[in-house]
Design a protein around this motif. Sequence first.
Motif, PDB file in Angstrom:
ATOM      1  N   GLY A  21       0.807  -1.210   0.000  1.00  0.00           N
ATOM      2  CA  GLY A  21       0.000   0.000   0.000  1.00  0.00           C
ATOM      3  C   GLY A  21       0.841   1.262   0.000  1.00  0.00           C
ATOM      4  N   GLN A  22       0.128   2.374   0.032  1.00  0.00           N
ATOM      5  CA  GLN A  22       0.790   3.676  -0.010  1.00  0.00           C
ATOM      6  C   GLN A  22       0.248   4.568   1.094  1.00  0.00           C
ATOM      7  OE1 GLN A  22       0.239   5.394  -3.874  1.00  0.00           O
ATOM      8  NE2 GLN A  22       1.366   3.797  -4.912  1.00  0.00           N
ATOM      9  N   THR A  23       1.104   5.403   1.621  1.00  0.00           N
ATOM     10  CA  THR A  23       0.671   6.388   2.599  1.00  0.00           C
ATOM     11  C   THR A  23       0.082   7.585   1.866  1.00  0.00           C
ATOM     12  OG1 THR A  23       2.809   7.521   2.604  1.00  0.00           O
ATOM     13  CG2 THR A  23       2.519   5.718   4.202  1.00  0.00           C
ATOM     14  N   PRO A  24      -0.710   8.404   2.546  1.00  0.00           N
ATOM     15  CA  PRO A  24      -1.211   9.618   1.896  1.00  0.00           C
ATOM     16  C   PRO A  24      -0.076  10.499   1.358  1.00  0.00           C
ATOM     17  CG  PRO A  24      -2.414   9.220   3.916  1.00  0.00           C
ATOM     18  CD  PRO A  24      -1.283   8.222   3.871  1.00  0.00           C
ATOM     19  N   TYR A  25       1.026  10.572   2.108  1.00  0.00           N
ATOM     20  CA  TYR A  25       2.157  11.376   1.635  1.00  0.00           C
ATOM     21  C   TYR A  25       2.720  10.816   0.330  1.00  0.00           C
ATOM     22  CZ  TYR A  25       6.750  13.343   1.082  1.00  0.00           C
ATOM     23  OH  TYR A  25       7.853  13.955   0.544  1.00  0.00           O
ATOM     24  N   HIS A  26       2.798   9.504   0.225  1.00  0.00           N
ATOM     25  CA  HIS A  26       3.339   8.903  -0.989  1.00  0.00           C
ATOM     26  C   HIS A  26       2.451   9.219  -2.192  1.00  0.00           C
ATOM     27  CE1 HIS A  26       4.457   5.384  -3.679  1.00  0.00           C
ATOM     28  NE2 HIS A  26       5.550   6.098  -3.584  1.00  0.00           N
ATOM     29  N   VAL A  27       1.148   9.290  -1.967  1.00  0.00           N
ATOM     30  CA  VAL A  27       0.205   9.554  -3.050  1.00  0.00           C
ATOM     31  C   VAL A  27       0.231  11.018  -3.488  1.00  0.00           C
ATOM     32  CG1 VAL A  27      -2.242   9.551  -3.691  1.00  0.00           C
ATOM     33  CG2 VAL A  27      -1.298   7.651  -2.360  1.00  0.00           C
ATOM     34  N   VAL A  28       0.160  11.954  -2.530  1.00  0.00           N
ATOM     35  CA  VAL A  28       0.004  13.372  -2.896  1.00  0.00           C
ATOM     36  C   VAL A  28       1.243  14.226  -2.677  1.00  0.00           C
ATOM     37  CG1 VAL A  28      -2.481  13.365  -2.557  1.00  0.00           C
ATOM     38  CG2 VAL A  28      -1.002  14.001  -0.666  1.00  0.00           C
ATOM     39  N   GLY A  29       2.202  13.750  -1.923  1.00  0.00           N
ATOM     40  CA  GLY A  29       3.416  14.532  -1.698  1.00  0.00           C
ATOM     41  C   GLY A  29       3.190  15.701  -0.751  1.00  0.00           C
ATOM     42  N   THR A  30       3.888  16.790  -1.010  1.00  0.00           N
ATOM     43  CA  THR A  30       3.852  17.946  -0.099  1.00  0.00           C
ATOM     44  C   THR A  30       2.823  18.994  -0.487  1.00  0.00           C
ATOM     45  OG1 THR A  30       5.666  18.926  -1.347  1.00  0.00           O
ATOM     46  CG2 THR A  30       6.254  17.720   0.640  1.00  0.00           C
ATOM     47  N   TRP A  31       2.037  18.740  -1.537  1.00  0.00           N
ATOM     48  CA  TRP A  31       1.054  19.736  -1.974  1.00  0.00           C
ATOM     49  C   TRP A  31       0.085  20.169  -0.886  1.00  0.00           C
ATOM     50  CZ3 TRP A  31       1.914  22.908  -5.616  1.00  0.00           C
ATOM     51  CH2 TRP A  31       2.726  22.543  -6.678  1.00  0.00           C
ATOM     52  N   PRO A  32      -0.449  19.284  -0.060  1.00  0.00           N
ATOM     53  CA  PRO A  32      -1.344  19.757   1.004  1.00  0.00           C
ATOM     54  C   PRO A  32      -0.670  20.759   1.943  1.00  0.00           C
ATOM     55  CG  PRO A  32      -1.597  17.411   0.698  1.00  0.00           C
ATOM     56  CD  PRO A  32      -0.415  17.825  -0.134  1.00  0.00           C
ATOM     57  N   LEU A  33       0.611  20.570   2.202  1.00  0.00           N
ATOM     58  CA  LEU A  33       1.340  21.519   3.048  1.00  0.00           C
ATOM     59  C   LEU A  33       1.427  22.892   2.390  1.00  0.00           C
ATOM     60  CD1 LEU A  33       3.072  22.138   5.551  1.00  0.00           C
ATOM     61  CD2 LEU A  33       5.038  21.304   4.272  1.00  0.00           C
ATOM     62  N   TYR A  34       1.720  22.921   1.106  1.00  0.00           N
ATOM     63  CA  TYR A  34       1.791  24.201   0.382  1.00  0.00           C
ATOM     64  C   TYR A  34       0.429  24.891   0.350  1.00  0.00           C
ATOM     65  CZ  TYR A  34       6.281  22.426  -1.314  1.00  0.00           C
ATOM     66  OH  TYR A  34       7.550  21.921  -1.415  1.00  0.00           O
ATOM     67  N   ILE A  35      -0.624  24.124   0.136  1.00  0.00           N
ATOM     68  CA  ILE A  35      -1.973  24.693   0.112  1.00  0.00           C
ATOM     69  C   ILE A  35      -2.329  25.244   1.492  1.00  0.00           C
ATOM     70  CG2 ILE A  35      -4.422  24.113  -0.142  1.00  0.00           C
ATOM     71  CD1 ILE A  35      -3.491  22.102  -2.347  1.00  0.00           C
ATOM     72  N   TRP A  36      -2.008  24.487   2.543  1.00  0.00           N
ATOM     73  CA  TRP A  36      -2.269  24.936   3.916  1.00  0.00           C
ATOM     74  C   TRP A  36      -1.518  26.232   4.211  1.00  0.00           C
ATOM     75  CZ3 TRP A  36      -5.650  24.289   7.604  1.00  0.00           C
ATOM     76  CH2 TRP A  36      -5.358  24.730   8.880  1.00  0.00           C
ATOM     77  N   ALA A  37      -0.265  26.307   3.825  1.00  0.00           N
ATOM     78  CA  ALA A  37       0.530  27.524   4.055  1.00  0.00           C
ATOM     79  C   ALA A  37      -0.073  28.712   3.302  1.00  0.00           C
ATOM     80  CB  ALA A  37       1.976  27.298   3.630  1.00  0.00           C
ATOM     81  N   LEU A  38      -0.477  28.495   2.063  1.00  0.00           N
ATOM     82  CA  LEU A  38      -1.085  29.564   1.273  1.00  0.00           C
ATOM     83  C   LEU A  38      -2.394  30.036   1.900  1.00  0.00           C
ATOM     84  CD1 LEU A  38      -1.014  31.336  -1.257  1.00  0.00           C
ATOM     85  CD2 LEU A  38      -2.273  29.516  -2.441  1.00  0.00           C
ATOM     86  N   LEU A  39      -3.245  29.110   2.296  1.00  0.00           N
ATOM     87  CA  LEU A  39      -4.505  29.474   2.946  1.00  0.00           C
ATOM     88  C   LEU A  39      -4.272  30.225   4.255  1.00  0.00           C
ATOM     89  CD1 LEU A  39      -6.653  26.264   2.329  1.00  0.00           C
ATOM     90  CD2 LEU A  39      -6.892  28.503   1.214  1.00  0.00           C
ATOM     91  N   SER A  40      -3.255  29.815   5.009  1.00  0.00           N
ATOM     92  CA  SER A  40      -2.917  30.509   6.258  1.00  0.00           C
ATOM     93  C   SER A  40      -2.464  31.935   5.993  1.00  0.00           C
ATOM     94  CB  SER A  40      -1.820  29.753   7.016  1.00  0.00           C
ATOM     95  OG  SER A  40      -2.271  28.476   7.381  1.00  0.00           O
ATOM     96  N   LEU A  41      -1.669  32.131   4.936  1.00  0.00           N
ATOM     97  CA  LEU A  41      -1.225  33.481   4.584  1.00  0.00           C
ATOM     98  C   LEU A  41      -2.403  34.356   4.165  1.00  0.00           C
ATOM     99  CD1 LEU A  41       2.049  32.696   2.613  1.00  0.00           C
ATOM    100  CD2 LEU A  41       1.876  33.874   4.810  1.00  0.00           C
ATOM    101  N   VAL A  42      -3.298  33.791   3.367  1.00  0.00           N
ATOM    102  CA  VAL A  42      -4.477  34.546   2.917  1.00  0.00           C
ATOM    103  C   VAL A  42      -5.360  34.899   4.116  1.00  0.00           C
ATOM    104  CG1 VAL A  42      -6.615  34.382   1.567  1.00  0.00           C
ATOM    105  CG2 VAL A  42      -4.439  33.630   0.575  1.00  0.00           C
ATOM    106  N   ALA A  43      -5.591  33.925   5.009  1.00  0.00           N
ATOM    107  CA  ALA A  43      -6.401  34.187   6.202  1.00  0.00           C
ATOM    108  C   ALA A  43      -5.746  35.259   7.072  1.00  0.00           C
ATOM    109  CB  ALA A  43      -6.593  32.902   6.993  1.00  0.00           C
ATOM    110  N   GLY A  44      -4.447  35.186   7.242  1.00  0.00           N
ATOM    111  CA  GLY A  44      -3.735  36.201   8.017  1.00  0.00           C
ATOM    112  C   GLY A  44      -3.835  37.576   7.392  1.00  0.00           C
ATOM    113  N   TRP A  45      -3.764  37.630   6.086  1.00  0.00           N
ATOM    114  CA  TRP A  45      -3.874  38.909   5.380  1.00  0.00           C
ATOM    115  C   TRP A  45      -5.250  39.522   5.581  1.00  0.00           C
ATOM    116  CZ3 TRP A  45      -6.449  40.417   0.704  1.00  0.00           C
ATOM    117  CH2 TRP A  45      -6.041  41.663   0.212  1.00  0.00           C
ATOM    118  N   PHE A  46      -6.327  38.677   5.491  1.00  0.00           N
ATOM    119  CA  PHE A  46      -7.681  39.178   5.709  1.00  0.00           C
ATOM    120  C   PHE A  46      -7.894  39.616   7.151  1.00  0.00           C
ATOM    121  CE2 PHE A  46      -8.979  36.875   1.763  1.00  0.00           C
ATOM    122  CZ  PHE A  46      -9.544  37.979   1.120  1.00  0.00           C
ATOM    123  N   MET A  47      -7.346  38.872   8.090  1.00  0.00           N
ATOM    124  CA  MET A  47      -7.491  39.237   9.505  1.00  0.00           C
ATOM    125  C   MET A  47      -6.774  40.541   9.802  1.00  0.00           C
ATOM    126  SD  MET A  47      -7.177  35.460  11.218  1.00  0.00           S
ATOM    127  CE  MET A  47      -7.303  36.027  12.896  1.00  0.00           C
TER     128      MET A  47
END
Length: 135
Positions: free
Chosen positions: A103-129
């Motif tokens: 089998g495969q772990t979620p990281y093996h399937v999608v890589g680091t993209w969720p981390l980049y998306i999370w960081a981007l969303l956090s920056l956008v949320a911080g900017w709006f706040m």
Amino acid sequence: MVVIFVAPALCYEIIFNDQVRQNVTDETDFILTLSNDAWFGRSIGPLQHMEIAQMRALELGKPLIRSTNNGVTAVTDHKGKIIKQIPQFETAVLKAELISTDGQTPYHVVGTWPLYIWALLSLVAGWFMKDKEQD
């Protein structure tokens, strides 16, 4: 005849998570890393190098075999837990029994993209706040 598939990572290659991820396939039984840790001297470098290798095992859900000339030689399970090891600066033969995983772990399937998306969303949320505080 038993066929074993390994994903090799020589020396410092183990620190590049995406490179190791790309080398692991559905057929991979183990991650193998061979390293010359002599240049670390008596620093904490070999211990950190081992911890990085443990992280690759955990990320990819594959047991890891790590052999060094004077660093930490060890075998980990698929969760990155050290099963057996030879302490730094000791010469010995390490024998361990490993079980491959499927089998495969979620990281093996999608890589680091969720981390980049999370960081981007956090920056956008911080900017709006920040903008709301100024109003």
